[in-house]
Design a protein around this motif. Structure first.
Motif, PDB file in Angstrom:
ATOM      1  N   ARG A  17       0.820  -1.213   0.000  1.00 27.13           N
ATOM      2  CA  ARG A  17       0.000   0.000   0.000  1.00 27.13           C
ATOM      3  C   ARG A  17       0.853   1.263   0.000  1.00 27.13           C
ATOM      4  N   ASP A  18       1.889   1.292   0.806  1.00 26.64           N
ATOM      5  CA  ASP A  18       2.732   2.485   0.880  1.00 26.64           C
ATOM      6  C   ASP A  18       3.417   2.761  -0.461  1.00 26.64           C
TER       7      ASP A  18
ATOM      8  N   SER B  64       2.817   6.002  -2.752  1.00 21.36           N
ATOM      9  CA  SER B  64       4.003   6.806  -3.073  1.00 21.36           C
ATOM     10  C   SER B  64       4.110   7.011  -4.586  1.00 21.36           C
TER      11      SER B  64
END
Length: 333
Positions: free
Chosen positions: A49-50, A54
């Motif tokens: 998810r990060d 990003s």
């Protein structure tokens, strides 16, 4: 582009959940937003998810309306691990191995399709065709009565008199390196069905070779000749002919000289290549020299729709293949 407009509208009319397991790849992130904005499907980005968020920030993309699933935190992870283990335990799979494999976004996404938590999958911006086919064949498997998975390109040639107003289907250009005669027959039949169901064409299938109707003798020609006989035997309702050279397949004047009794010669709109080298080279030649649009490769023969991309694909290519996958999913429901 009339065909893609029809596919676009069909996809919008009955939106399907399509998994994009290369969730943090820049073209895929941008494509997911376009898919939502155009309303052609419900995209699901799978991955960390990060990393996905990003990448979206780096691309200036707002992912509102795009579902993001991280395998590591998904409440369905254990269910998918167990299901994959059951599918593969006869092949020596263990729970420990399944736990490691299913965390891969491509395998996780394929399990989503298998268990009807999504309707289709599109990958290949980063992964190879082999990467896609491996979980596809292990998890989704082939449709009933289908012996081989293959691929096709929809070739749109601007201003061309050949095919159906410049539209032709090329197969197989991405999957089977050297199909035998039975496999080649199955590819021809599958592509004819795709031409009818997806492209709304009356398929006229040419089994390509360097020989036309016995003009040369060679084991490579024999393969195509046997494949043609097999395809006609299995599906006498389809217009399939060969072996035939490319010019005789699409040019009526040449056809009248080389294959005057053929229903396909001179008017072919589905070209079945004898092997992957010929098919891959052929579609790229037409794409570059004729400034043609090559849509695909699109897979056929899986029990549920999963599709490949070229690693050189554009964002728009991803969107188009997602639309096609959505329409394939509609047809299977």
């Amino acid at each position: 582009m009339e065909l893609m407009n029809k596919i676009w509208e069909a996809a919008k009319a009955d939106k399907r959940k399509i998994v994009l397991p290369e969730g943090d790849e820049e073209r895929t992130v941008v494509a997911a937003k376009k898919i939502v904005d155009e309303g052609i499907a419900l995209p699901i980005l799978v991955g960390n998810r990060d990393s996905i968020l990003s990448q979206a920030k780096a691309q200036g993309v707002d992912l509102e309306g795009v579902e993001i699933i991280d395998p590591e935190t998904s409440p369905k992870l254990d269910e998918y691990i167990e299901a994959f283990y059951e599918l593969r335990k006869s092949k020596g799979m263990t729970i420990e191995k399944a736990d490691k494999i299913v965390r891969d976004p491509l395998y996780f996404g394929t399990m989503m399709v298998k268990l009807d938590h999504a309707d289709g999958l599109v990958s290949g911006a980063v992964h190879t065709t082999g990467d896609l086919l491996r979980p596809g064949l292990q998890i989704i498997k082939t449709a009933p009565g289908v012996s081989v998975v293959s691929s096709f390109f929809i070739m749109l040639v601007p201003g061309s008199q050949y095919g159906e107003d410049g539209m032709l289907l090329f197969s197989d250009c991405a999957v089977n390196p050297n199909p035998n005669s039975d496999q080649l027959a199955a590819i021809a039949i599958a592509t004819a069905e795709t031409a009818k169901n997806l492209c709304k064409m009356d398929p006229k299938v040419a089994m390509l070779s360097f020989s036309t109707m016995g003009s040369a003798d060679h084991e490579l020609v024999d393969k195509v000749r046997k494949a043609t006989e097999k395809a006609k035997e299995l599906r006498p309702d389809l217009d399939i002919d060969g072996e035939i050279q490319l010019d005789a397949a699409i040019v009526s004047k040449v056809a009248s000289q080389k294959a005057p009794n053929s229903k396909v010669a001179g008017s072919a709109n589905v070209l079945v290549f004898p092997d992957l080298q010929a098919g891959n080279i052929g579609y790229k030649l037409v794409q570059r020299f004729a400034n043609a649009e090559a849509i695909g490769p699109v897979c056929q023969g899986f029990a549920k729709p999963i599709n490949d991309l070229s690693r050189g694909c554009s964002t728009d290519d991803i969107v188009k293949v997602v639309a096609i996958t959505a329409v394939q999913a509609q047809a299977q429901k």
